[in-house]
Design a protein around this motif. Structure first.
Motif, mmCIF file in Angstrom:
data_model
loop_
_atom_site.group_PDB
_atom_site.id
_atom_site.type_symbol
_atom_site.label_atom_id
_atom_site.label_comp_id
_atom_site.label_asym_id
_atom_site.label_seq_id
_atom_site.Cartn_x
_atom_site.Cartn_y
_atom_site.Cartn_z
ATOM 1 N N PRO A 91 40.838 71.519 43.279
ATOM 2 C CA PRO A 91 41.723 72.469 42.597
ATOM 3 C C PRO A 91 42.998 71.777 42.134
ATOM 4 O O PRO A 91 43.633 71.040 42.871
ATOM 5 C CB PRO A 91 42.034 73.515 43.671
ATOM 6 N N LEU A 140 45.841 72.977 41.529
ATOM 7 C CA LEU A 140 47.019 73.406 42.276
ATOM 8 C C LEU A 140 47.159 72.649 43.594
ATOM 9 O O LEU A 140 48.265 72.415 44.066
ATOM 10 C CB LEU A 140 46.995 74.905 42.517
ATOM 11 N N GLU A 177 37.889 71.926 34.098
ATOM 12 C CA GLU A 177 38.814 73.048 33.968
ATOM 13 C C GLU A 177 40.015 72.845 34.876
ATOM 14 O O GLU A 177 39.951 72.111 35.865
ATOM 15 C CB GLU A 177 38.146 74.384 34.257
ATOM 16 N N ILE A 178 41.104 73.477 34.493
ATOM 17 C CA ILE A 178 42.332 73.478 35.275
ATOM 18 C C ILE A 178 42.769 74.930 35.389
ATOM 19 O O ILE A 178 42.918 75.620 34.377
ATOM 20 C CB ILE A 178 43.440 72.648 34.598
ATOM 21 N N ASN A 179 42.929 75.382 36.611
ATOM 22 C CA ASN A 179 43.330 76.775 36.862
ATOM 23 C C ASN A 179 42.449 77.769 36.109
ATOM 24 O O ASN A 179 42.925 78.756 35.562
ATOM 25 C CB ASN A 179 44.797 76.987 36.496
ATOM 26 N N GLY A 180 41.164 77.486 36.058
ATOM 27 C CA GLY A 180 40.216 78.385 35.420
ATOM 28 C C GLY A 180 40.126 78.267 33.911
ATOM 29 O O GLY A 180 39.347 78.970 33.282
ATOM 30 N N GLU A 181 40.905 77.358 33.309
ATOM 31 C CA GLU A 181 40.856 77.167 31.853
ATOM 32 C C GLU A 181 40.118 75.880 31.518
ATOM 33 O O GLU A 181 40.401 74.824 32.072
ATOM 34 C CB GLU A 181 42.274 77.125 31.273
ATOM 35 N N PHE A 186 48.781 71.050 30.074
ATOM 36 C CA PHE A 186 49.124 71.631 31.372
ATOM 37 C C PHE A 186 50.269 70.858 31.946
ATOM 38 O O PHE A 186 50.972 71.072 32.738
ATOM 39 C CB PHE A 186 47.917 71.610 32.324
#
Length: 79
Positions: free
Chosen positions: A4, A6, A64-68, A79
């Motif tokens: 993740p 984050l 993907e990053i944070n769901g994008e 990002f």
């Protein structure tokens, strides 16, 4: 391996977004060869960086990053 985004950011000591890896775009031939439809490849990781401490490895692929979804270095850089 998916980590993740984050979780990597939580390793940062300052608000500067230094993660410590160089991305490159995944070529269409590479994507077809491994059976995925795109992403950004972790090309190089700085020693003792948040990326290394977070478990990223060279040749990992971020999709993907944070769901994008991300498919280009420009999308990653946004990002």
């Amino acid at each position: 391996m998916q980590i993740p985004f984050l979780a990597l950011l939580s390793l940062l000591a300052t608000q500067t977004a230094y993660i410590g890896f160089s991305p490159r775009e995944l070529g269409a031939d590479e994507a077809n060869e491994i059976g995925i439809d795109g992403g950004v490849v972790v090309a190089k990781i700085a020693k003792e960086s948040p990326a290394e401490k977070g478990g990223l490895k060279e040749k990992d692929i971020l999709q993907e990053i944070n769901g994008e979804r991300i498919d280009t270095v420009d999308e990653y850089d946004a990002f």
